[in-house]
Design a protein around this motif. Structure first.
Motif, mmCIF file in Angstrom:
data_model
loop_
_atom_site.group_PDB
_atom_site.id
_atom_site.type_symbol
_atom_site.label_atom_id
_atom_site.label_comp_id
_atom_site.label_asym_id
_atom_site.label_seq_id
_atom_site.Cartn_x
_atom_site.Cartn_y
_atom_site.Cartn_z
ATOM 1 N N ALA A 125 0.503 -1.276 0.654
ATOM 2 C CA ALA A 125 -0.017 0.386 -0.346
ATOM 3 C C ALA A 125 0.364 1.546 -0.501
ATOM 4 O O ALA A 125 1.890 1.326 -0.162
ATOM 5 C CB ALA A 125 -0.956 -0.115 1.055
ATOM 6 N N VAL A 126 0.331 2.546 -0.178
ATOM 7 C CA VAL A 126 1.034 3.016 -0.654
ATOM 8 C C VAL A 126 2.144 4.154 1.188
ATOM 9 O O VAL A 126 1.271 3.674 1.380
ATOM 10 C CB VAL A 126 0.032 4.307 -1.313
ATOM 11 C CG1 VAL A 126 -0.310 4.809 -2.404
ATOM 12 C CG2 VAL A 126 -1.043 4.937 -0.031
ATOM 13 N N GLU A 127 3.182 4.932 0.848
ATOM 14 C CA GLU A 127 3.537 4.874 1.822
ATOM 15 C C GLU A 127 4.195 6.848 2.127
ATOM 16 O O GLU A 127 3.078 6.848 0.942
ATOM 17 C CB GLU A 127 4.906 4.741 2.234
ATOM 18 C CG GLU A 127 4.827 2.799 3.292
ATOM 19 C CD GLU A 127 4.851 3.113 4.506
ATOM 20 O OE1 GLU A 127 4.764 3.748 4.838
ATOM 21 O OE2 GLU A 127 5.269 2.539 5.083
ATOM 22 N N GLY A 128 4.416 7.336 2.973
ATOM 23 C CA GLY A 128 5.124 8.565 3.013
ATOM 24 C C GLY A 128 4.407 9.001 3.855
ATOM 25 O O GLY A 128 3.787 8.541 5.126
ATOM 26 N N PHE A 129 4.326 10.475 3.787
ATOM 27 C CA PHE A 129 4.104 11.673 4.776
ATOM 28 C C PHE A 129 2.994 11.238 5.100
ATOM 29 O O PHE A 129 1.947 12.108 3.809
ATOM 30 C CB PHE A 129 4.592 13.190 4.968
ATOM 31 C CG PHE A 129 6.619 12.496 4.613
ATOM 32 C CD1 PHE A 129 6.372 12.442 6.418
ATOM 33 C CD2 PHE A 129 7.000 12.733 3.667
ATOM 34 C CE1 PHE A 129 8.514 12.477 6.270
ATOM 35 C CE2 PHE A 129 8.609 12.204 4.304
ATOM 36 C CZ PHE A 129 9.378 12.680 5.610
ATOM 37 N N GLY A 130 1.763 12.047 6.576
ATOM 38 C CA GLY A 130 0.414 11.916 6.372
ATOM 39 C C GLY A 130 0.236 12.324 7.323
ATOM 40 O O GLY A 130 1.115 13.182 8.402
ATOM 41 N N ALA A 131 -1.225 12.348 8.157
ATOM 42 C CA ALA A 131 -1.876 12.780 9.186
ATOM 43 C C ALA A 131 -1.523 11.513 9.952
ATOM 44 O O ALA A 131 -2.067 10.353 10.144
ATOM 45 C CB ALA A 131 -3.122 12.982 8.738
ATOM 46 N N THR A 132 -1.144 11.828 10.992
ATOM 47 C CA THR A 132 -1.332 10.798 13.168
ATOM 48 C C THR A 132 -1.914 10.940 13.334
ATOM 49 O O THR A 132 -2.630 12.465 13.766
ATOM 50 C CB THR A 132 -0.018 11.620 13.604
ATOM 51 O OG1 THR A 132 1.162 10.614 12.896
ATOM 52 C CG2 THR A 132 -0.335 10.290 14.839
ATOM 53 N N TRP A 133 -3.240 10.240 13.671
ATOM 54 C CA TRP A 133 -4.138 10.075 14.353
ATOM 55 C C TRP A 133 -4.278 9.695 16.071
ATOM 56 O O TRP A 133 -3.935 7.994 15.229
ATOM 57 C CB TRP A 133 -5.328 9.603 13.701
ATOM 58 C CG TRP A 133 -6.121 10.443 12.313
ATOM 59 C CD1 TRP A 133 -5.456 11.820 12.123
ATOM 60 C CD2 TRP A 133 -6.772 10.171 11.362
ATOM 61 N NE1 TRP A 133 -6.182 11.750 11.075
ATOM 62 C CE2 TRP A 133 -6.671 11.060 9.957
ATOM 63 C CE3 TRP A 133 -7.277 8.383 11.142
ATOM 64 C CZ2 TRP A 133 -7.582 11.020 8.649
ATOM 65 C CZ3 TRP A 133 -7.551 8.639 9.369
ATOM 66 C CH2 TRP A 133 -7.735 9.423 8.767
ATOM 67 N N ARG A 134 -5.068 10.122 16.821
ATOM 68 C CA ARG A 134 -4.373 8.878 18.146
ATOM 69 C C ARG A 134 -5.982 8.736 18.751
ATOM 70 O O ARG A 134 -6.968 9.989 19.072
ATOM 71 C CB ARG A 134 -4.160 9.977 19.279
ATOM 72 C CG ARG A 134 -2.488 10.490 18.884
ATOM 73 C CD ARG A 134 -2.132 11.437 20.355
ATOM 74 N NE ARG A 134 -0.603 10.765 20.408
ATOM 75 C CZ ARG A 134 -0.011 11.690 19.291
ATOM 76 N NH1 ARG A 134 -0.285 13.180 18.473
ATOM 77 N NH2 ARG A 134 0.995 11.756 19.281
ATOM 78 N N LEU A 135 -6.566 7.344 18.717
ATOM 79 C CA LEU A 135 -8.383 7.080 18.532
ATOM 80 C C LEU A 135 -7.759 6.821 20.358
ATOM 81 O O LEU A 135 -7.600 5.947 20.800
ATOM 82 C CB LEU A 135 -8.132 5.962 17.661
ATOM 83 C CG LEU A 135 -7.402 6.093 16.280
ATOM 84 C CD1 LEU A 135 -7.936 4.557 15.533
ATOM 85 C CD2 LEU A 135 -8.462 7.645 16.047
ATOM 86 N N GLY A 136 -9.086 7.351 20.587
ATOM 87 C CA GLY A 136 -9.222 6.260 22.286
ATOM 88 C C GLY A 136 -9.506 5.976 22.541
ATOM 89 O O GLY A 136 -10.032 5.384 21.368
ATOM 90 N N GLY A 137 -9.957 4.755 23.080
ATOM 91 C CA GLY A 137 -10.971 3.428 23.892
ATOM 92 C C GLY A 137 -11.908 3.512 23.869
ATOM 93 O O GLY A 137 -12.448 2.977 23.591
ATOM 94 N N ASP A 138 -12.787 5.346 23.624
ATOM 95 C CA ASP A 138 -14.196 5.330 23.749
ATOM 96 C C ASP A 138 -14.774 4.775 22.385
ATOM 97 O O ASP A 138 -15.929 5.578 21.982
ATOM 98 C CB ASP A 138 -14.364 5.910 24.741
ATOM 99 C CG ASP A 138 -14.144 7.572 24.131
ATOM 100 O OD1 ASP A 138 -13.006 7.909 23.024
ATOM 101 O OD2 ASP A 138 -14.480 8.962 24.761
ATOM 102 N N LEU A 139 -13.836 5.803 21.390
ATOM 103 C CA LEU A 139 -13.631 5.796 19.931
ATOM 104 C C LEU A 139 -15.041 4.515 19.819
ATOM 105 O O LEU A 139 -16.430 5.047 19.125
ATOM 106 C CB LEU A 139 -13.336 5.533 19.721
ATOM 107 C CG LEU A 139 -13.537 5.377 17.367
ATOM 108 C CD1 LEU A 139 -13.522 6.854 17.497
ATOM 109 C CD2 LEU A 139 -12.277 4.903 16.870
ATOM 110 N N GLY A 140 -15.462 3.317 19.322
ATOM 111 C CA GLY A 140 -16.043 2.239 19.725
ATOM 112 C C GLY A 140 -17.681 2.030 20.223
ATOM 113 O O GLY A 140 -18.797 2.330 19.856
ATOM 114 N N ARG A 141 -18.071 3.193 21.633
ATOM 115 C CA ARG A 141 -18.753 3.482 21.909
ATOM 116 C C ARG A 141 -19.647 4.488 21.435
ATOM 117 O O ARG A 141 -20.490 4.868 20.950
ATOM 118 C CB ARG A 141 -19.011 4.210 23.709
ATOM 119 C CG ARG A 141 -18.231 2.602 23.925
ATOM 120 C CD ARG A 141 -18.692 2.875 25.727
ATOM 121 N NE ARG A 141 -17.545 3.832 25.755
ATOM 122 C CZ ARG A 141 -16.300 3.531 26.838
ATOM 123 N NH1 ARG A 141 -15.993 1.652 25.890
ATOM 124 N NH2 ARG A 141 -15.395 3.743 27.249
#
Length: 288
Positions: A172-188
């Motif tokens: 898959a494509v590689e390179g610079f992008g965005a970083t997202w921090r996903l919290g433990g409550d995201l599913g809810r």
């Protein structure tokens, strides 16, 4: 030859009871053919508040256009109604969402009255069981404006046909992008705005019972968030395909990359920020 059966839903379906029914009847589902059934819901006008709440969780800007993935949210309960129907041959719980393709024929606007339809087709073998496509359609004034195809794997089930060979794929494509921090409550949080209350996304014990170390992100949240990241560069009509590779555990930190393609579309990837595990790869292509 039996004629197709139509299940017409008169109101907004409640996914909680349908998931409960699917759990209760899963052990009795032993068939090997898909039912000739279509689920229909008419005169659906999404709430401005509901769409705004969805936008906030998935990263879309507020707009009078419905996100293409929100139309999946509207169709998804019809697909669950179909899979929880007694005629559906495979258990819903434990199924795996492998891939989703959305075809957006034109923008769909807030305030428009929608007709929703869902059916199942294309049952075929998979090296881990059986797979089938759950089809969704959205109409405005009789015009087909949106289509969705969700491919599900039903592990351990056998159906007729040849198992397709594995195909070597490029990275898959590689390179610079965005970083997202996903919290433990995201599913809810996503369950609240989408109605998808499958416990593997909300309850660590339920997730562990199905073989996951902890809760996992909804695949359709990942798709929505990836499309939201390039929302201002999407054409009015496009096809977006995402394949869900490795389960995305939460909490976690992920890296998103979008690379422009020669045809005006994009190639996309979502990876674990540290291990570089590929969770989702996708493409967006403009419709001619």
């Amino acid at each position: 030859m039996a004629s197709a059966r139509t299940i017409e839903l008169k109101g907004e379906p409640k996914l909680g009871p349908m998931f409960a029914k699917a759990v209760a009847t899963g052990g009795r589902r032993k068939g090997k053919t898909l039912p000739d059934v279509e689920v229909v819901r008419r005169d659906v006008t999404p709430s401005v508040t509901d769409v705004a709440d969805y936008d906030a969780v998935c990263g879309f800007a507020l707009s009078n256009r419905l996100p293409s993935t929100y139309l999946h949210v509207l169709v998804f309960p019809l697909q669950v109604a179909l899979m929880s129907d007694e005629a559906f041959p495979f258990p819903l719980m434990g199924s795996v969402h492998l891939e989703n393709t959305i075809t957006q024929h034109r923008p769909v606007l807030l305030g428009q009255s929608l007709e929703l339809r869902a059916r199942a087709e294309n049952l075929r073998p998979h090296f881990r069981g059986a797979q089938a496509d759950l089809i969704g359609e959205v109409y405005v004034g009789g015009e087909l404006v949106w289509e969705g195809r969700s491919t599900y794997l039903f592990r351990g089930r056998k159906v007729e046909g040849e198992v397709p060979p594995k195909v070597d794929e490029p990275d898959a494509v590689e390179g610079f992008g965005a970083t997202w921090r996903l919290g433990g409550d995201l599913g809810r949080r996503y369950a609240k705005v989408s109605g998808d209350v499958n416990p593997i996304h909300m309850n660590p014990l339920a997730a562990k019972a199905l073989g996951f170390p902890t809760t996992i992100v909804h695949g359709m949240w990942s798709k929505a968030r990836m499309l939201a990241a390039i929302e201002n560069r999407l054409p009015d009509a496009y096809e977006a395909t995402m394949s869900f590779r490795k389960p995305l555990l939460i909490p976690s930190t992920v890296s998103f990359v979008a690379e422009g393609a020669r045809d005006g579309g994009f190639d996309l990837a979502l990876r674990n920020a540290k291990k570089r595990t590929e969770h989702v790869r996708g493409s967006v292509r403009p419709l001619a």
